[in-house]
Motif scaffolding. Structure first.
Motif, PDB file in Angstrom:
ATOM      1  N   ALA A 182       0.815  -1.266  -0.030  1.00 44.19           N
ATOM      2  CA  ALA A 182      -0.021   0.007   0.064  1.00 44.19           C
ATOM      3  C   ALA A 182       0.922   1.245  -0.033  1.00 44.19           C
ATOM      4  O   ALA A 182       1.997   1.257   0.530  1.00 44.19           O
ATOM      5  N   PRO A 183       0.494   2.333  -0.861  1.00 47.65           N
ATOM      6  CA  PRO A 183       1.178   3.481  -0.923  1.00 47.65           C
ATOM      7  C   PRO A 183       1.440   4.243   0.629  1.00 47.65           C
ATOM      8  O   PRO A 183       0.431   4.034   1.273  1.00 47.65           O
ATOM      9  N   ALA A 184       2.370   5.004   0.844  1.00 51.72           N
ATOM     10  CA  ALA A 184       2.802   5.747   1.877  1.00 51.72           C
ATOM     11  C   ALA A 184       2.070   7.091   1.775  1.00 51.72           C
ATOM     12  O   ALA A 184       2.201   7.738   0.606  1.00 51.72           O
ATOM     13  N   PHE A 185       1.904   7.911   2.662  1.00 52.66           N
ATOM     14  CA  PHE A 185       1.543   9.183   2.654  1.00 52.66           C
ATOM     15  C   PHE A 185       2.377   9.737   4.022  1.00 52.66           C
ATOM     16  O   PHE A 185       2.182   9.462   5.002  1.00 52.66           O
ATOM     17  N   LYS A 186       3.105  10.769   3.656  1.00 46.48           N
ATOM     18  CA  LYS A 186       4.225  11.242   4.801  1.00 46.48           C
ATOM     19  C   LYS A 186       4.068  12.614   5.010  1.00 46.48           C
ATOM     20  O   LYS A 186       4.032  13.549   3.827  1.00 46.48           O
ATOM     21  N   VAL A 187       4.279  13.142   5.909  1.00 46.91           N
ATOM     22  CA  VAL A 187       4.449  14.597   6.452  1.00 46.91           C
ATOM     23  C   VAL A 187       5.563  14.996   7.339  1.00 46.91           C
ATOM     24  O   VAL A 187       5.890  13.965   8.283  1.00 46.91           O
ATOM     25  N   ASP A 188       6.414  15.752   6.894  1.00 47.90           N
ATOM     26  CA  ASP A 188       7.488  16.063   7.798  1.00 47.90           C
ATOM     27  C   ASP A 188       7.216  17.591   8.297  1.00 47.90           C
ATOM     28  O   ASP A 188       6.618  18.431   7.732  1.00 47.90           O
ATOM     29  N   TRP A 189       7.933  17.553   9.654  1.00 45.34           N
ATOM     30  CA  TRP A 189       7.609  18.803  10.332  1.00 45.34           C
ATOM     31  C   TRP A 189       8.858  19.486  10.823  1.00 45.34           C
ATOM     32  O   TRP A 189       9.615  18.734  11.162  1.00 45.34           O
ATOM     33  N   ALA A 190       8.841  20.781  10.750  1.00 42.30           N
ATOM     34  CA  ALA A 190       9.783  21.419  11.726  1.00 42.30           C
ATOM     35  C   ALA A 190       9.206  22.022  12.746  1.00 42.30           C
ATOM     36  O   ALA A 190       8.161  22.923  12.526  1.00 42.30           O
ATOM     37  N   LEU A 191       9.176  21.689  13.993  1.00 41.60           N
ATOM     38  CA  LEU A 191       8.723  22.047  15.231  1.00 41.60           C
ATOM     39  C   LEU A 191       9.402  23.141  16.140  1.00 41.60           C
ATOM     40  O   LEU A 191      10.575  22.798  16.368  1.00 41.60           O
ATOM     41  N   SER A 192       8.655  23.750  16.634  1.00 39.71           N
ATOM     42  CA  SER A 192       9.298  24.937  17.607  1.00 39.71           C
ATOM     43  C   SER A 192       9.817  24.397  18.634  1.00 39.71           C
ATOM     44  O   SER A 192      10.472  24.925  19.798  1.00 39.71           O
ATOM     45  N   GLY A 193       9.245  23.058  19.180  1.00 38.83           N
ATOM     46  CA  GLY A 193       9.496  22.387  20.657  1.00 38.83           C
ATOM     47  C   GLY A 193       9.098  20.890  20.351  1.00 38.83           C
ATOM     48  O   GLY A 193       8.767  20.642  19.176  1.00 38.83           O
ATOM     49  N   PRO A 194       9.439  20.300  21.451  1.00 42.65           N
ATOM     50  CA  PRO A 194       9.203  18.710  21.340  1.00 42.65           C
ATOM     51  C   PRO A 194       7.458  18.752  21.090  1.00 42.65           C
ATOM     52  O   PRO A 194       6.751  19.509  21.539  1.00 42.65           O
ATOM     53  N   ILE A 195       7.188  17.298  20.994  1.00 40.81           N
ATOM     54  CA  ILE A 195       5.606  17.216  20.984  1.00 40.81           C
ATOM     55  C   ILE A 195       5.194  17.026  22.347  1.00 40.81           C
ATOM     56  O   ILE A 195       5.737  16.308  22.922  1.00 40.81           O
ATOM     57  N   PRO A 196       4.267  17.849  22.512  1.00 39.57           N
ATOM     58  CA  PRO A 196       3.856  17.662  24.007  1.00 39.57           C
ATOM     59  C   PRO A 196       2.599  16.412  24.214  1.00 39.57           C
ATOM     60  O   PRO A 196       1.497  16.697  24.387  1.00 39.57           O
ATOM     61  N   TRP A 197       3.365  15.427  24.208  1.00 34.89           N
ATOM     62  CA  TRP A 197       2.319  14.256  24.315  1.00 34.89           C
ATOM     63  C   TRP A 197       1.595  14.211  25.682  1.00 34.89           C
ATOM     64  O   TRP A 197       2.301  14.285  26.819  1.00 34.89           O
ATOM     65  N   THR A 198       0.426  13.797  25.785  1.00 35.07           N
ATOM     66  CA  THR A 198      -0.444  13.488  27.148  1.00 35.07           C
ATOM     67  C   THR A 198       0.372  12.520  27.848  1.00 35.07           C
ATOM     68  O   THR A 198       0.455  12.479  28.822  1.00 35.07           O
ATOM     69  N   SER A 199       0.625  11.236  27.099  1.00 33.13           N
ATOM     70  CA  SER A 199       1.584  10.195  27.660  1.00 33.13           C
ATOM     71  C   SER A 199       3.044  10.665  27.438  1.00 33.13           C
ATOM     72  O   SER A 199       3.605  10.637  26.610  1.00 33.13           O
ATOM     73  N   GLN A 200       3.628  11.293  28.568  1.00 32.40           N
ATOM     74  CA  GLN A 200       4.790  11.827  28.727  1.00 32.40           C
ATOM     75  C   GLN A 200       5.920  10.992  28.295  1.00 32.40           C
ATOM     76  O   GLN A 200       6.779  11.167  27.657  1.00 32.40           O
ATOM     77  N   GLU A 201       5.672   9.582  28.392  1.00 32.52           N
ATOM     78  CA  GLU A 201       6.915   8.811  28.215  1.00 32.52           C
ATOM     79  C   GLU A 201       7.024   8.651  26.702  1.00 32.52           C
ATOM     80  O   GLU A 201       8.160   8.239  26.233  1.00 32.52           O
ATOM     81  N   ALA A 202       5.994   9.017  25.943  1.00 28.51           N
ATOM     82  CA  ALA A 202       6.356   8.841  24.532  1.00 28.51           C
ATOM     83  C   ALA A 202       7.097   9.942  24.277  1.00 28.51           C
ATOM     84  O   ALA A 202       7.963  10.015  22.874  1.00 28.51           O
ATOM     85  N   SER A 203       7.520  10.989  24.821  1.00 23.68           N
ATOM     86  CA  SER A 203       8.538  11.971  24.373  1.00 23.68           C
ATOM     87  C   SER A 203       9.918  11.479  24.297  1.00 23.68           C
ATOM     88  O   SER A 203      10.872  12.159  24.021  1.00 23.68           O
ATOM     89  N   ARG A 204       9.983  10.237  25.140  1.00 22.30           N
ATOM     90  CA  ARG A 204      11.649   9.689  25.175  1.00 22.30           C
ATOM     91  C   ARG A 204      11.805   8.759  23.860  1.00 22.30           C
ATOM     92  O   ARG A 204      13.092   8.360  23.729  1.00 22.30           O
ATOM     93  N   ALA A 205      10.932   8.513  23.073  1.00 19.98           N
ATOM     94  CA  ALA A 205      11.037   7.499  22.003  1.00 19.98           C
ATOM     95  C   ALA A 205      11.212   8.014  20.742  1.00 19.98           C
ATOM     96  O   ALA A 205      11.019   9.095  20.259  1.00 19.98           O
ATOM     97  N   GLY A 206      12.091   7.498  20.149  1.00 24.54           N
ATOM     98  CA  GLY A 206      12.687   7.774  18.736  1.00 24.54           C
ATOM     99  C   GLY A 206      11.419   7.672  17.725  1.00 24.54           C
ATOM    100  O   GLY A 206      10.988   8.595  16.796  1.00 24.54           O
TER     101      GLY A 206
END
Length: 541
Positions: free
Chosen positions: A313-337
């Motif tokens: 199945a084809p891929a659809f991708k979005v790249d971002w330049a973000l001003s800060g880390p993603i503010p996950w509600t589940s904070q442990e997600a912030s440590r993962a690649g």
């Protein structure tokens, strides 16, 4: 005049070139794009201060593959970087399943989500430790893998024999139900299986999920320091040190075939480039057969087989330049690649069902990469270079969401799908959208424009379903890189063992040619040697 011409400077083409150069061959690699790398490239196209990978980003197979290990690319400038955690899957209740670098930490986290699941994880990792060396050698050597296969068979008996074979044929949903009592372990395995185009309910998807998560547990899911393109640069440096050459902006339009043998290639400007000993095609099977090589040079049955070739199945991708880390509600997600985003295994099944019925998913499963978290050279301090991709249908019959996406992937379709992806991240990370400085959209159409080998936006060289694996890849046969044209070898992910940056498709093609060349030379030398032996055997006066 080179000994070998390699068509395409993707990772498999460059690995093939390196293996041939190691054997003393003079190698020329011809690449259509203006830079080498194929799907292993990076640029600053999203924001001038941010490095973004244009396609692939994390390389567990790159560090685990015996082929890549043998190249010792670290001697040529490659440096690997790891995020604090390998993989995270935020749960709908705010908790998070995390694949840590340390197996006991992974187990402790899963145990906290559901008591007993930590022991299940360590048991599955123990099976992996017993089998991994022989399993990886068997996966990445030409089919059939006789020596490594025999060693693996002996280990399988020790590990439970038929029970383990049953385990590897399971759907990943069933694996999760049998091994784990809670959602955490189930989601880590199911999300990893969906790096392919398999369903959670597809037979054999457990094997893909198990292998990828266990690779992460043993090796991590690392990224090259400075961007994916640094992996390509290391391959090119190594090749050039051995006298090989990469020539970019040189599309190949045909393979020159005479009397059933590949003699070289013809480029888009009409130049004929002779190859003394072999031509190696790091292109899709559909581009080689009936494209670079006309059907008049190929068996009639192959044409019918290629008509049945199935793309992933084809891929659809979005790249971002973000001003800060993603503010996950589940904070442990912030440590993962890598972060997998889906509510449940059921939602993953629904997503796959929509794709195979031609519907653009309304709540697609996302694979998301946090690249600055992994490698702090990717963007300025305090920011994040990130991306997410999902899959969409090859032929769109409708949109399960409210936007009327048609699947032609014009600007309207692209913007609507990118907004849908961002809304999914926003639900799990409120405030995410406010941190977007710039974004780049890579739809199936633009992915193929950037790299002609990503046909229709497919990124794995063909489906991972069992009917197109092993001896069925790319068509029913031997699962080997040899083609019906003597001296022509298929060296792309369209051949066993398939997608992923492991280099085995290129290495296997190169080694097949080296074996054939050695056999030919022995055949040609045989009359000379026999005559010499007869002369030596004659009695002297």
């Amino acid at each position: 005049m080179p000994d070998a011409v390699v068509i395409g400077a993707g990772p498999n083409g460059l690995v093939a070139a390196n293996v041939l150069a190691d054997a003393g061959w003079d190698v020329l690699v011809l690449e259509a794009q203006d830079v080498p790398g194929g799907a292993v490239r990076s640029d600053r196209g999203v924001h001038p201060d941010f490095v973004s990978d244009t396609c692939s980003a994390f390389y567990p197979l790159g560090v685990a593959s015996p082929t890549m290990q043998a190249l010792e690319l670290e001697r040529y400038g490659l440096r690997w970087r790891h995020a604090p955690a390998v993989l995270a899957h935020p749960l709908s209740d705010g908790r998070c399943a995390v694949l840590e670098r340390d197996p006991h930490r992974t187990a402790a986290g899963l145990d906290a989500l559901s008591p007993g699941d930590g022991d299940a994880w360590l048991r599955l990792y123990g099976q992996w430790q017993l089998l991994s060396d022989d399993l990886l050698r068997a996966l990445f050597t030409p089919f059939p893998p006789v020596r490594s296969g025999l060693a693996l068979a002996a280990k399988l008996r020790t590990a439970g024999g038929l029970r383990l074979m049953r385990f590897l044929t399971l759907p990943v949903r069933r694996l999760g139900e049998e091994e784990f009592t809670g959602e955490g372990g189930r989601l880590l395995f199911a999300g990893s299986a969906l790096h392919t185009d398999l369903f959670p309910d597809s037979p054999g998807s457990a094997a893909f999920g198990w292998i990828l998560t266990m690779l992460g547990q043993q090796f991590g899911w690392p990224a090259p320091a400075g961007g994916a393109g640094e992996l390509t640069k290391a391959l090119v440096r190594r090749l050039e040190e051995r006298g090989g050459k990469v020539q970019c902006s040189t599309p190949v339009t045909s393979v020159i075939v005479r009397e059933g043998r590949a003699l070289g290639v013809r480029t888009a400007d009409g130049e004929a480039v002779r190859a003394l000993r072999g031509v190696f095609a790091d292109v899709p099977a559909t581009s080689l057969y009936g494209g670079l090589v006309g059907w008049e040079h190929l068996p009639a049955r192959l044409r019918d087989d290629m008509r049945r070739f199935q793309w992933d199945a084809p891929a659809f991708k979005v790249d971002w330049a973000l001003s800060g880390p993603i503010p996950w509600t589940s904070q442990e997600a912030s440590r993962a690649g890598t972060v997998h985003v889906a509510d449940s295994v059921n939602s993953m099944t629904e997503y796959n069902s929509q794709i195979v019925t031609g519907q653009v998913p309304d709540d697609p499963f996302l694979l998301l990469g946090q690249m600055t978290t992994t490698d702090d050279t990717r963007s300025p301090a305090g920011t994040e270079s990130a991306w997410a991709y999902t899959h969409v249908p090859h032929r769109t019959t409708g949109d399960r969401g409210p936007d009327g996406i048609t699947g032609v992937w014009d600007e309207r379709d692209e913007q609507a799908m990118a907004d849908r992806v961002e809304a999914i991240v926003e639900r799990r990370a409120p405030g995410f959208r406010r941190r977007i400085l710039e974004r780049r959209i890579l739809s199936p159409r633009t992915l193929e424009q950037h790299n002609a080998s990503l046909v229709g936006g497919s990124i794995n060289g063909g489906t991972s379903n069992i009917h197109q694996q092993l001896v069925f890849r790319p068509v029913p046969g031997t699962g080997r890189p040899e083609t019906p044209v003597r001296g022509l070898y298929l060296a792309s992910s369209s051949v066993h063992p398939g997608g992923g940056v492991h280099g085995a498709c290129g290495s296997n093609a190169a080694r097949a040619a080296l074996r054939a060349d050695g056999a030919l030379r022995r055949h040609l030398l045989h009359p000379v040697l026999s005559a010499a032996q007869r002369m030596l055997a004659q009695p002297r006066n």
